[in-house]
Design a protein around this motif. Structure first.
Motif, PDB file in Angstrom:
ATOM      1  N   MET A   1      -3.073   0.889   1.877  1.00  0.00           N
ATOM      2  CA  MET A   1      -3.851  -0.367   1.747  1.00  0.00           C
ATOM      3  C   MET A   1      -3.523  -1.018   0.399  1.00  0.00           C
ATOM      4  SD  MET A   1      -7.658  -1.425   2.990  1.00  0.00           S
ATOM      5  CE  MET A   1      -8.464  -0.659   1.836  1.00  0.00           C
ATOM      6  N   TRP A   2      -3.344  -2.342   0.500  1.00  0.00           N
ATOM      7  CA  TRP A   2      -2.932  -3.167  -0.538  1.00  0.00           C
ATOM      8  C   TRP A   2      -4.436  -3.651  -0.877  1.00  0.00           C
ATOM      9  CZ3 TRP A   2      -3.447  -7.932  -2.050  1.00  0.00           C
ATOM     10  CH2 TRP A   2      -2.896  -8.457  -3.279  1.00  0.00           C
ATOM     11  N   VAL A   3      -4.786  -3.629  -2.043  1.00  0.00           N
ATOM     12  CA  VAL A   3      -6.046  -4.392  -2.572  1.00  0.00           C
ATOM     13  C   VAL A   3      -5.717  -5.398  -3.680  1.00  0.00           C
ATOM     14  CG1 VAL A   3      -7.502  -2.573  -1.949  1.00  0.00           C
ATOM     15  CG2 VAL A   3      -6.588  -2.451  -4.032  1.00  0.00           C
ATOM     16  N   PRO A   4      -6.416  -6.381  -3.582  1.00  0.00           N
ATOM     17  CA  PRO A   4      -5.809  -7.587  -4.631  1.00  0.00           C
ATOM     18  C   PRO A   4      -6.839  -7.249  -5.977  1.00  0.00           C
ATOM     19  CG  PRO A   4      -7.538  -8.365  -3.035  1.00  0.00           C
ATOM     20  CD  PRO A   4      -7.128  -7.063  -2.522  1.00  0.00           C
ATOM     21  N   PHE A   5      -7.110  -6.112  -6.467  1.00  0.00           N
ATOM     22  CA  PHE A   5      -7.891  -6.010  -7.529  1.00  0.00           C
ATOM     23  C   PHE A   5      -6.913  -5.523  -8.769  1.00  0.00           C
ATOM     24  CE2 PHE A   5     -10.613  -3.809  -4.118  1.00  0.00           C
ATOM     25  CZ  PHE A   5     -10.706  -5.094  -3.726  1.00  0.00           C
ATOM     26  N   GLU A   6      -7.679  -5.806 -10.032  1.00  0.00           N
ATOM     27  CA  GLU A   6      -6.914  -5.207 -11.001  1.00  0.00           C
ATOM     28  C   GLU A   6      -6.508  -3.740 -11.203  1.00  0.00           C
ATOM     29  OE1 GLU A   6      -7.690  -5.021 -16.084  1.00  0.00           O
ATOM     30  OE2 GLU A   6      -9.131  -5.552 -14.539  1.00  0.00           O
ATOM     31  N   LEU A   7      -5.227  -3.415 -11.813  1.00  0.00           N
ATOM     32  CA  LEU A   7      -4.876  -2.017 -11.928  1.00  0.00           C
ATOM     33  C   LEU A   7      -5.748  -1.307 -12.857  1.00  0.00           C
ATOM     34  CD1 LEU A   7      -2.231  -0.354 -11.712  1.00  0.00           C
ATOM     35  CD2 LEU A   7      -1.612  -0.860 -13.795  1.00  0.00           C
ATOM     36  N   GLY A   8      -6.188  -0.194 -12.198  1.00  0.00           N
ATOM     37  CA  GLY A   8      -7.112   0.574 -12.725  1.00  0.00           C
ATOM     38  C   GLY A   8      -8.325   0.626 -12.000  1.00  0.00           C
ATOM     39  N   HIS A   9      -8.596  -0.487 -10.995  1.00  0.00           N
ATOM     40  CA  HIS A   9      -9.871  -0.674 -10.396  1.00  0.00           C
ATOM     41  C   HIS A   9      -9.552  -0.577  -8.827  1.00  0.00           C
ATOM     42  CE1 HIS A   9     -12.402  -1.610 -13.713  1.00  0.00           C
ATOM     43  NE2 HIS A   9     -11.477  -2.113 -14.343  1.00  0.00           N
ATOM     44  N   PRO A  10      -9.075   0.491  -8.041  1.00  0.00           N
ATOM     45  CA  PRO A  10      -8.565   0.367  -6.968  1.00  0.00           C
ATOM     46  C   PRO A  10      -9.659   0.194  -5.849  1.00  0.00           C
ATOM     47  CG  PRO A  10      -8.824   2.717  -7.729  1.00  0.00           C
ATOM     48  CD  PRO A  10      -9.073   1.723  -8.885  1.00  0.00           C
ATOM     49  N   LEU A  25     -14.023   2.547   3.575  1.00  0.00           N
ATOM     50  CA  LEU A  25     -14.043   2.320   5.113  1.00  0.00           C
ATOM     51  C   LEU A  25     -13.014   1.803   5.666  1.00  0.00           C
ATOM     52  CD1 LEU A  25     -17.998   1.861   5.736  1.00  0.00           C
ATOM     53  CD2 LEU A  25     -16.591   4.062   5.982  1.00  0.00           C
ATOM     54  N   ASP A  26     -12.461   0.366   5.094  1.00  0.00           N
ATOM     55  CA  ASP A  26     -11.273  -0.038   5.589  1.00  0.00           C
ATOM     56  C   ASP A  26     -10.033   0.684   5.518  1.00  0.00           C
ATOM     57  OD1 ASP A  26     -12.974  -2.073   6.112  1.00  0.00           O
ATOM     58  OD2 ASP A  26     -11.444  -3.650   5.051  1.00  0.00           O
ATOM     59  N   SER A  35      -0.033   4.956  15.494  1.00  0.00           N
ATOM     60  CA  SER A  35       1.290   5.231  15.029  1.00  0.00           C
ATOM     61  C   SER A  35       1.287   4.933  13.599  1.00  0.00           C
ATOM     62  CB  SER A  35       2.206   4.855  15.706  1.00  0.00           C
ATOM     63  OG  SER A  35       2.161   3.113  15.903  1.00  0.00           O
ATOM     64  N   GLY A  36       2.165   5.319  13.019  1.00  0.00           N
ATOM     65  CA  GLY A  36       2.238   4.756  11.263  1.00  0.00           C
ATOM     66  C   GLY A  36       3.944   4.912  11.097  1.00  0.00           C
ATOM     67  N   PRO A  37       3.895   4.736   9.757  1.00  0.00           N
ATOM     68  CA  PRO A  37       2.963   4.428   8.485  1.00  0.00           C
ATOM     69  C   PRO A  37       2.434   3.022   8.660  1.00  0.00           C
ATOM     70  CG  PRO A  37       5.412   4.191   7.930  1.00  0.00           C
ATOM     71  CD  PRO A  37       5.701   4.926   9.116  1.00  0.00           C
ATOM     72  N   VAL A  38       1.488   2.781   8.148  1.00  0.00           N
ATOM     73  CA  VAL A  38       0.719   1.617   8.307  1.00  0.00           C
ATOM     74  C   VAL A  38       0.250   1.061   6.821  1.00  0.00           C
ATOM     75  CG1 VAL A  38      -1.426   0.409   8.868  1.00  0.00           C
ATOM     76  CG2 VAL A  38      -0.508   2.421  10.176  1.00  0.00           C
ATOM     77  N   LEU A  39       0.659  -0.298   6.663  1.00  0.00           N
ATOM     78  CA  LEU A  39       0.361  -0.905   5.256  1.00  0.00           C
ATOM     79  C   LEU A  39      -0.238  -2.274   5.391  1.00  0.00           C
ATOM     80  CD1 LEU A  39       0.580  -1.105   2.424  1.00  0.00           C
ATOM     81  CD2 LEU A  39       2.864  -2.301   2.547  1.00  0.00           C
ATOM     82  N   GLU A  40      -1.671  -2.264   5.199  1.00  0.00           N
ATOM     83  CA  GLU A  40      -2.143  -3.461   5.511  1.00  0.00           C
ATOM     84  C   GLU A  40      -2.964  -3.924   4.157  1.00  0.00           C
ATOM     85  OE1 GLU A  40      -4.797  -3.641   8.901  1.00  0.00           O
ATOM     86  OE2 GLU A  40      -3.306  -3.256  10.220  1.00  0.00           O
ATOM     87  N   ASP A  41      -3.221  -5.344   4.178  1.00  0.00           N
ATOM     88  CA  ASP A  41      -3.915  -5.938   2.920  1.00  0.00           C
ATOM     89  C   ASP A  41      -5.468  -5.870   3.100  1.00  0.00           C
ATOM     90  OD1 ASP A  41      -1.340  -6.626   2.023  1.00  0.00           O
ATOM     91  OD2 ASP A  41      -1.577  -8.535   2.469  1.00  0.00           O
ATOM     92  N   PHE A  42      -6.126  -5.745   2.160  1.00  0.00           N
ATOM     93  CA  PHE A  42      -7.666  -5.769   2.161  1.00  0.00           C
ATOM     94  C   PHE A  42      -8.045  -7.273   2.239  1.00  0.00           C
ATOM     95  CE2 PHE A  42     -11.843  -6.052   0.134  1.00  0.00           C
ATOM     96  CZ  PHE A  42     -12.592  -5.160   0.959  1.00  0.00           C
ATOM     97  N   PRO A  43      -8.716  -7.673   3.276  1.00  0.00           N
ATOM     98  CA  PRO A  43      -8.853  -8.897   3.384  1.00  0.00           C
ATOM     99  C   PRO A  43      -9.698  -9.991   2.337  1.00  0.00           C
ATOM    100  CG  PRO A  43     -10.294  -7.851   4.812  1.00  0.00           C
ATOM    101  CD  PRO A  43      -9.772  -6.831   4.222  1.00  0.00           C
TER     102      PRO A  43
END
Length: 214
Positions: A1-10, A25-26, A35-43
């Motif tokens: 899952m991709w998150v829009p936070f600063e590197l070091g703060h996942p 939880l997300d 099925s996968g692989p799955v890559l989604e953005d944290f909203p």
């Protein structure tokens, strides 16, 4: 899952367990996909507080650092700042009963000297015999940043402060941040391929480096 936070703060801002739980939880919910692989953005971005947050280093030598050019004097400014952060860091460890500082194997009182030796073109002794010197430098940089972040976020009223505010404070208002910006430039010019890679990618976050390009 991709998150829009600063590197070091996942998981987002420190000391915000409700928001961090949402992130986890997300992520775990992705395992329920058929099925996968799955890559989604944290909203969502990190929640912003309506309260104006002003971080302040207990001692401020950043302007002094910019005015002096001698390496030994700049190292002295860094060491004084590290010493000034000590009481807040100790309070953070006592309060949280944990710390992420120490992965480099270098005592915090010696980290400034270790890091600054590279600025002076010297090659210090590697305190760890299981990893290369460039990687030890990377861990020392992480220790230094964690030391400041853990200390500043234990100050009254700073619980839940966003990682962006912390980043702006560290890279813009501390001697340590300015030292690491200078260290990045030195490492990038190194003939050692691993050291040059550390300078290019691992000492300063990309967004910070871009903002500080001359």
């Amino acid at each position: 899952m991709w998150v829009p936070f600063e590197l070091g703060h996942p998981l987002g801002a420190p000391d915000n367990p409700e928001f961090q739980r949402r992130v986890l939880l997300d992520l775990l919910n992705l395992f329920d996909r058929p099925s996968g692989p799955v890559l989604e953005d944290f909203p969502d971005d990190e929640p912003e507080s309506n309260v104006e947050v002003v971080l302040a280093c207990p001692v401020n030598y950043s302007d002094y650092y910019k005015e002096i050019g001698e390496a030994d004097s700049r190292l002295k400014a860094l060491n004084m700042e590290i010493s000034g952060m000590r009481s807040w860091y100790d309070m953070a460890v006592s309060k949280r009963n944990r710390t992420t500082v120490g992965v480099s194997g270098i005592e915090i009182e010696r980290i400034g000297e270790f890091i600054y030796s590279f600025m002076k073109g010297e090659e210090p002794e590697n305190p760890r015999d299981d990893i290369s010197l460039p990687y030890t430098l990377k861990l020392a940089v992480e220790d230094l940043k964690s030391y400041y972040v853990e200390g500043i976020t234990t100050q009254p009223g700073q619980s839940g402060v966003s990682s962006q505010i912390i980043s702006d404070w560290f890279w813009g208002e501390t001697v340590a941040g300015k030292v690491l910006l200078d260290l990045k430039k030195v490492c990038e010019k190194s003939e050692d391929r691993m050291m040059a890679m550390m300078g290019a990618h691992f000492i300063v976050p990309g967004d910070v480096a871009r903002r500080n390009q001359e």
